[in-house]
Design a protein around this motif. Structure first.
Motif, PDB file in Angstrom:
ATOM      1  N   ILE A  75      45.031  41.994  56.034  1.00  0.00           N
ATOM      2  CA  ILE A  75      45.922  42.497  54.985  1.00  0.00           C
ATOM      3  C   ILE A  75      45.950  41.494  53.829  1.00  0.00           C
ATOM      4  CG2 ILE A  75      48.303  43.117  54.401  1.00  0.00           C
ATOM      5  CD1 ILE A  75      46.956  45.236  56.080  1.00  0.00           C
ATOM      6  N   GLN A  76      45.975  40.198  54.143  1.00  0.00           N
ATOM      7  CA  GLN A  76      45.961  39.181  53.091  1.00  0.00           C
ATOM      8  C   GLN A  76      44.679  39.265  52.271  1.00  0.00           C
ATOM      9  OE1 GLN A  76      46.769  35.260  54.678  1.00  0.00           O
ATOM     10  NE2 GLN A  76      48.487  36.011  55.887  1.00  0.00           N
ATOM     11  N   LEU A  77      43.539  39.430  52.938  1.00  0.00           N
ATOM     12  CA  LEU A  77      42.261  39.544  52.233  1.00  0.00           C
ATOM     13  C   LEU A  77      42.202  40.799  51.375  1.00  0.00           C
ATOM     14  CD1 LEU A  77      39.687  38.318  54.900  1.00  0.00           C
ATOM     15  CD2 LEU A  77      40.169  37.280  52.676  1.00  0.00           C
ATOM     16  N   ALA A  78      42.685  41.907  51.907  1.00  0.00           N
ATOM     17  CA  ALA A  78      42.693  43.155  51.130  1.00  0.00           C
ATOM     18  C   ALA A  78      43.560  42.999  49.887  1.00  0.00           C
ATOM     19  CB  ALA A  78      43.191  44.311  51.997  1.00  0.00           C
ATOM     20  N   ASP A  79      44.708  42.354  50.031  1.00  0.00           N
ATOM     21  CA  ASP A  79      45.608  42.131  48.900  1.00  0.00           C
ATOM     22  C   ASP A  79      44.957  41.210  47.869  1.00  0.00           C
ATOM     23  OD1 ASP A  79      48.058  42.418  47.502  1.00  0.00           O
ATOM     24  OD2 ASP A  79      48.743  40.495  48.305  1.00  0.00           O
ATOM     25  N   LEU A  80      44.327  40.138  48.326  1.00  0.00           N
ATOM     26  CA  LEU A  80      43.641  39.208  47.434  1.00  0.00           C
ATOM     27  C   LEU A  80      42.503  39.921  46.697  1.00  0.00           C
ATOM     28  CD1 LEU A  80      43.207  36.246  46.461  1.00  0.00           C
ATOM     29  CD2 LEU A  80      41.635  36.010  48.389  1.00  0.00           C
ATOM     30  N   PHE A  81      41.692  40.659  47.429  1.00  0.00           N
ATOM     31  CA  PHE A  81      40.550  41.361  46.852  1.00  0.00           C
ATOM     32  C   PHE A  81      40.987  42.369  45.793  1.00  0.00           C
ATOM     33  CE2 PHE A  81      37.745  45.075  46.941  1.00  0.00           C
ATOM     34  CZ  PHE A  81      36.552  44.493  46.559  1.00  0.00           C
ATOM     35  N   THR A  82      41.937  43.233  46.144  1.00  0.00           N
ATOM     36  CA  THR A  82      42.365  44.261  45.189  1.00  0.00           C
ATOM     37  C   THR A  82      43.081  43.642  43.989  1.00  0.00           C
ATOM     38  OG1 THR A  82      44.389  44.672  46.460  1.00  0.00           O
ATOM     39  CG2 THR A  82      42.518  46.122  46.884  1.00  0.00           C
ATOM     40  N   GLY A  83      43.821  42.557  44.224  1.00  0.00           N
ATOM     41  CA  GLY A  83      44.480  41.875  43.113  1.00  0.00           C
ATOM     42  C   GLY A  83      43.482  41.288  42.134  1.00  0.00           C
ATOM     43  N   CYS A  84      42.415  40.686  42.661  1.00  0.00           N
ATOM     44  CA  CYS A  84      41.387  40.091  41.790  1.00  0.00           C
ATOM     45  C   CYS A  84      40.636  41.166  41.014  1.00  0.00           C
ATOM     46  CB  CYS A  84      40.413  39.252  42.615  1.00  0.00           C
ATOM     47  SG  CYS A  84      41.130  37.710  43.230  1.00  0.00           S
ATOM     48  N   VAL A  85      40.238  42.218  41.687  1.00  0.00           N
ATOM     49  CA  VAL A  85      39.522  43.304  41.001  1.00  0.00           C
ATOM     50  C   VAL A  85      40.414  43.928  39.936  1.00  0.00           C
ATOM     51  CG1 VAL A  85      38.520  45.612  41.300  1.00  0.00           C
ATOM     52  CG2 VAL A  85      37.937  43.781  42.903  1.00  0.00           C
ATOM     53  N   SER A  86      41.673  44.177  40.277  1.00  0.00           N
ATOM     54  CA  SER A  86      42.605  44.767  39.315  1.00  0.00           C
ATOM     55  C   SER A  86      42.787  43.853  38.102  1.00  0.00           C
ATOM     56  CB  SER A  86      43.955  45.014  39.979  1.00  0.00           C
ATOM     57  OG  SER A  86      44.889  45.480  39.048  1.00  0.00           O
ATOM     58  N   ARG A  87      42.892  42.557  38.354  1.00  0.00           N
ATOM     59  CA  ARG A  87      43.092  41.607  37.248  1.00  0.00           C
ATOM     60  C   ARG A  87      41.893  41.622  36.298  1.00  0.00           C
ATOM     61  NH1 ARG A  87      47.189  38.338  36.668  1.00  0.00           N
ATOM     62  NH2 ARG A  87      47.000  36.837  34.998  1.00  0.00           N
ATOM     63  N   ILE A  88      40.683  41.666  36.851  1.00  0.00           N
ATOM     64  CA  ILE A  88      39.473  41.690  36.019  1.00  0.00           C
ATOM     65  C   ILE A  88      39.392  42.998  35.232  1.00  0.00           C
ATOM     66  CG2 ILE A  88      36.937  41.713  36.046  1.00  0.00           C
ATOM     67  CD1 ILE A  88      38.125  38.967  36.699  1.00  0.00           C
ATOM     68  N   LEU A  89      39.629  44.116  35.894  1.00  0.00           N
ATOM     69  CA  LEU A  89      39.497  45.420  35.229  1.00  0.00           C
ATOM     70  C   LEU A  89      40.590  45.676  34.195  1.00  0.00           C
ATOM     71  CD1 LEU A  89      38.418  47.750  38.170  1.00  0.00           C
ATOM     72  CD2 LEU A  89      36.980  46.704  36.406  1.00  0.00           C
ATOM     73  N   ASN A  90      41.731  45.008  34.336  1.00  0.00           N
ATOM     74  CA  ASN A  90      42.851  45.261  33.432  1.00  0.00           C
ATOM     75  C   ASN A  90      43.114  44.120  32.467  1.00  0.00           C
ATOM     76  OD1 ASN A  90      43.706  47.880  34.459  1.00  0.00           O
ATOM     77  ND2 ASN A  90      44.142  46.755  36.331  1.00  0.00           N
ATOM     78  N   GLN A  91      42.138  43.224  32.293  1.00  0.00           N
ATOM     79  CA  GLN A  91      42.308  42.115  31.353  1.00  0.00           C
ATOM     80  C   GLN A  91      42.445  42.642  29.934  1.00  0.00           C
ATOM     81  OE1 GLN A  91      38.966  39.510  31.822  1.00  0.00           O
ATOM     82  NE2 GLN A  91      40.162  37.994  32.907  1.00  0.00           N
TER      83      GLN A  91
END
Length: 130
Positions: A75-91
């Motif tokens: 769950i921690q990895l999924a949260d980290l992964f989706t947070g990073c992808v979201s941050r890049i796509l929504n910069q």
């Protein structure tokens, strides 16, 4: 919204040939403080009924659970992964802070090409635990 993410993800994986139906799926959601049990019951019912309707009983919900990420590395990895992808796509803008830099580091480490997120050629990553 949870159902739409699951539904589109399954459609994509079937279309890409990475999974086949019939199949049973497990759904784990990060437990949130104050999360309403009624919401979880409604989400589970929504998943079950829409899987039945759209996938014609070829997709069944096997496990549905809300788990604390404190003790669950996945769950921690999924949260980290989706947070990073979201941050890049929504910069927005050109100035980057340490969170943006970390997100870019993770995306680069996993070898994901998010320059054209509609391009599905590089849409998966594998994490190895040693």
């Amino acid at each position: 919204m949870y159902y739409q993410h699951v539904h589109h993800g399954i459609e994509h994986e079937v279309g890409a040939g990475r999974i086949t139906l019939p199949r049973r799926v497990n759904f784990w959601k990060d437990k949130e403080d104050g999360n309403d049990k009624l919401f979880l019951n409604e989400l589970e019912q929504h998943l079950v009924s829409n899987f039945r309707t759209y996938f014609e009983d070829n997709l069944l919900l096997n496990i549905f659970s809300s788990v604390s990420s404190v003790a669950n590395i996945f769950i921690q990895l999924a949260d980290l992964f989706t947070g990073c992808v979201s941050r890049i796509l929504n910069q927005s803008g050109t100035s980057m802070n340490h969170n943006d830099e970390f997100a870019q580091f993770v995306v680069d480490l996993l070898g994901l090409d998010l320059s054209d997120y509609r391009n599905q050629d590089h849409d998966s990553a594998i994490v190895h635990f040693i």
